[in-house]
Design a protein around this motif. Structure first.
Motif, short mmCIF file in Angstrom:
data_model
loop_
_atom_site.label_atom_id
_atom_site.label_comp_id
_atom_site.label_asym_id
_atom_site.label_seq_id
_atom_site.Cartn_x
_atom_site.Cartn_y
_atom_site.Cartn_z
N TRP A 1 7.38 3.41 -9.81
CA TRP A 1 8.03 3.85 -11.05
C TRP A 1 6.94 4.39 -11.98
N PRO A 2 7.17 5.57 -12.59
CA PRO A 2 6.13 6.16 -13.44
C PRO A 2 5.69 5.23 -14.57
N ASP A 3 4.39 5.15 -14.77
CA ASP A 3 3.79 4.42 -15.89
C ASP A 3 4.06 2.92 -15.89
N LYS A 4 4.47 2.36 -14.75
CA LYS A 4 4.70 0.92 -14.63
C LYS A 4 3.99 0.40 -13.39
N ASP A 5 3.76 -0.91 -13.36
CA ASP A 5 3.12 -1.50 -12.19
C ASP A 5 4.10 -2.40 -11.44
N TYR A 6 5.37 -2.00 -11.42
CA TYR A 6 6.39 -2.81 -10.76
C TYR A 6 6.17 -2.94 -9.26
N GLU A 7 5.33 -2.07 -8.68
CA GLU A 7 5.05 -2.18 -7.26
C GLU A 7 4.35 -3.51 -6.92
N ASN A 8 3.80 -4.17 -7.94
CA ASN A 8 3.14 -5.46 -7.72
C ASN A 8 4.11 -6.63 -7.70
N THR A 9 5.29 -6.43 -8.26
CA THR A 9 6.22 -7.55 -8.43
C THR A 9 7.57 -7.35 -7.77
N CYS A 10 7.93 -6.10 -7.44
CA CYS A 10 9.24 -5.83 -6.86
C CYS A 10 9.30 -6.32 -5.41
N PHE A 11 10.52 -6.32 -4.86
CA PHE A 11 10.73 -6.77 -3.48
C PHE A 11 11.44 -5.67 -2.69
N ILE A 12 10.81 -5.23 -1.62
CA ILE A 12 11.40 -4.24 -0.72
C ILE A 12 11.31 -4.80 0.69
N TYR A 13 12.47 -4.92 1.34
CA TYR A 13 12.51 -5.50 2.67
C TYR A 13 13.21 -4.55 3.64
N GLU A 14 12.79 -4.60 4.90
CA GLU A 14 13.46 -3.85 5.96
C GLU A 14 13.70 -4.77 7.15
N TYR A 15 14.77 -4.46 7.87
CA TYR A 15 15.06 -5.22 9.08
C TYR A 15 15.85 -4.35 10.06
N ALA A 16 15.31 -4.22 11.26
CA ALA A 16 16.02 -3.61 12.40
C ALA A 16 16.60 -2.24 12.10
N ASN A 17 15.91 -1.45 11.29
CA ASN A 17 16.35 -0.07 11.10
C ASN A 17 15.97 0.75 12.33
N ARG A 18 16.61 1.89 12.49
CA ARG A 18 16.37 2.73 13.65
C ARG A 18 16.35 4.19 13.21
N GLY A 19 15.92 5.06 14.09
CA GLY A 19 15.87 6.48 13.77
C GLY A 19 14.46 6.92 13.39
N PRO A 20 14.24 8.24 13.30
CA PRO A 20 12.90 8.77 13.04
C PRO A 20 12.30 8.38 11.70
N GLY A 21 13.12 8.01 10.74
CA GLY A 21 12.60 7.62 9.43
C GLY A 21 12.41 6.12 9.27
N ALA A 22 12.58 5.37 10.38
CA ALA A 22 12.57 3.90 10.29
C ALA A 22 11.25 3.27 10.69
N ASN A 23 10.28 4.08 11.10
CA ASN A 23 8.99 3.53 11.51
C ASN A 23 8.28 2.89 10.31
N THR A 24 7.95 1.60 10.41
CA THR A 24 7.38 0.87 9.27
C THR A 24 5.85 0.85 9.28
N ASN A 25 5.22 1.45 10.27
CA ASN A 25 3.76 1.37 10.39
C ASN A 25 3.02 2.04 9.24
N ARG A 26 3.63 3.07 8.65
CA ARG A 26 2.95 3.82 7.59
C ARG A 26 3.58 3.60 6.22
N ARG A 27 4.32 2.53 6.05
CA ARG A 27 4.92 2.26 4.74
C ARG A 27 3.82 2.03 3.70
#
Length: 574
Positions: A504-530
């Protein structure tokens, strides 16, 4: 780290100082009290306040009950809620003192007016929560933890929405200051409820265990919820609601992704689906507008209020009031029955398109907003660009829907699960623009709010497909500090960038927010480069992912069956 330790020490000193003040008040008549009694009172205040963010305000709010040596744990919880309610009422009074000229500043006039309504909603919800606490025996209080967290999260969100919507600094400051105490106490109440079981145990309150051999046990009911009949419905599903869905016995489908929802509803006037109101632009119904049909909701109406909306484009903002619960709107199908925006309480919609035609050039352009608890939307199309779907507060479920947009087009502060739907990204306004699907607004580190996208298809709009790589497309960005976004079992197209998320612009919410993934599929689901800057990003295990399923995250066994929406409670469903 040193700074954090210093702050903690200062908070502890403040808290101890207030507790000492309470003890002095208790002993001001000069009579010596038993040391054990004083320690018990201090322990209770400390136990209740140590988990809160605003400890000084917490301790002050408990001064009255701390004078009572025989006060129970329940008395302390009631005091915390009552003082929060009193602060909200005072805040509403202060908000009423802010006057805005309607002609010279129409936006802030509307924002301040909405603010007053939102605070009133917060008062009503908190009053209901207080009644639950007051009327429940102490040993059973823990059973209401989920509900209380749900309601209190809404109470807090109403106050935040109120202040966020105001643009002019002098109005925002005046109302923010008026609500400050109420907001702090609401936060404290949330934290207290989150620690309910621990608090009860700390004061030797025995929490009875559920008996698994009892049919009324919630654990037993959860086991039964996974059983389905030949039509794919849970075995306990009411017969009347099967008919309401128009699910014939010959139809074996369980409802797939967008568009595969089984047979249509039965004809108007047949069986239990006879509507209370029929809307038609050509005059063939009793009402020509959806709003008029809603206004005709009878006082003290019992059961569902069913509105059938015939095919047509209804250019109106539809508002369903809190005093009009259990509204069920259905149309002739997505793309045929089209209306603009809904704000509702216990709202159910089927076979309707909610469309905002502002286009990508505009700013926020909400197509559907729901702020009532236990909302269910299925077989619908929700179309817009920025901020298309606003899950404003409380629990909401979306199934077999098509949701389209550009920036933050699924956003809110409630608790939402979007299941078996199609998520469509559209062409942004400018070449250097970004698309983000979700933007959750959770502000407290406790509570149950957040958004789950489960078993959906995430794709580019057909007209955008050829140019999809010319823009940056992300799954999510954190709108508020503890933003919670979960993507599981989805088919993710190649347009989603490998890093997956943007800050988020001008905020440091990336330090406190929660983003989770589970068992996604397809070309956009690769988690290695998140993206590595999101500190709490995690690929969940099946056991961890269960926490965010419909059955658990929405506590769906208590209400979703009554909505008639098809659903599955756990992982790996269809």
């Amino acid at each position: 780290m040193g700074g954090k330790i210093m702050i903690s020490l200062i908070s502890l000193i403040l808290l101890v100082g207030v507790i000492v003040g309470i003890v002095v008040i208790v002993n001001k008549d000069g009579n010596s009290k038993d040391d054990k009694s004083i320690k018990v009172q201090m322990k209770k205040v400390h136990e209740f306040c140590q988990a809160t963010e605003f400890q000084d305000a917490c301790a002050k709010s408990l001064q009255g009950v701390a004078k009572n040596e025989s006060a129970t744990v329940q008395d302390y919880i009631i005091a915390a809620f009552q003082n929060t309610l009193d602060a909200l009422k005072k805040g509403l009074n202060e908000t009423g003192k802010t006057s805005v000229d309607k002609k010279s500043d129409p936006y802030n006039y509307m924002a301040v007016d909405d603010c007053k309504k939102l605070v009133q909603f917060a008062i009503e919800e908190l009053d209901d929560s207080l009644n639950i606490v007051a009327e429940t025996d102490t040993q059973s209080l823990h059973k209401y933890t989920y509900d209380l967290l749900n309601w209190l999260s809404g109470v807090y969100a109403y106050q935040s929405i109120c202040i966020d919507a105001i643009e002019k600094p002098e109005y925002k400051s005046a109302i923010g200051n008026g609500l400050m105490n109420a907001t702090q106490l609401t936060s404290n109440a949330l934290h207290i409820v989150a620690e309910m079981s621990s608090l009860l145990k700390a004061f030797n309150i025995q929490i009875p265990e559920d008996h698994h051999d009892n049919d009324s046990s919630p654990h037993r009911r959860l086991l039964d919820f996974n059983k389905v009949d030949q039509d794919g419905y849970p075995t306990w599903f009411p017969a009347a609601d099967r008919k309401l869905l128009g699910k014939s016995k010959e139809g074996k489908g369980k409802g797939g992704k967008g568009g595969d929802a089984g047979p249509p509803l039965p004809p108007v006037g047949s069986g239990p689906l006879t509507p209370n109101a029929v809307v038609a632009k050509d005059g063939s119904g009793k009402f020509k507008t959806v709003s008029d049909a809603v206004k005709a909701y009878p006082p003290n109406h019992q059961g569902r209020y069913i509105i059938y909306i015939k095919a047509g484009v209804y250019n109106e903002q539809v508002l369903v009031d809190k005093a009009q619960p259990n509204v069920f709107m259905y149309g002739d199908g997505a793309g045929k029955t089209i209306i603009t925006c809904v704000n509702s309480a216990e709202f159910i919609a089927k076979g309707i398109t909610f469309r905002n035609t502002a286009g990508p050039v505009g700013e926020q352009a909400v197509a559907l907003r729901i702020s009532g608890d236990k909302g269910a939307v299925f077989d619908c199309s929700i179309e817009g660009f920025q901020d298309t779907l606003y899950y404003q507060t409380y629990r909401q479920f979306y199934r077999n829907c098509v949701i389209s947009g550009t920036l933050d087009f699924i956003f809110g502060r409630g608790t939402a699960v979007i299941q078996n739907s199609e998520i469509i990204l559209r062409r942004p306004q400018r070449l250097n623009s970004q698309n983000t699907i979700t933007a959750d607004g959770k502000e407290q580190d406790v509570g149950i709010t957040g958004v789950v996208v489960q078993n959906c298809k995430i794709v580019a709009e057909q007209s955008y497909f050829a140019d999809r790589f010319k823009y940056e497309n992300y799954l999510t960005r954190p709108w508020k500090k503890f933003s919670t976004n979960i993507f599981m079992e989805n088919e993710i197209g190649d347009l989603i960038r490998p890093e997956g998320f943007m800050k988020w612009p001008d905020k440091d919410y990336e330090n406190t927010c929660f983003i989770y993934e589970y068992a996604n599929r397809g070309p956009g689901a690769n988690t290695n480069r998140r993206s590595k800057i999101f500190k709490n990003y995690k690929v969940l295990s099946p056991q961890e992912a269960t926490k965010y399923t419909v059955g658990t995250f929405l506590s769906a066994n208590e209400w979703l069956p009554r909505t008639s929406a098809p659903f599955y409670l756990g992982l790996g469903g269809k």
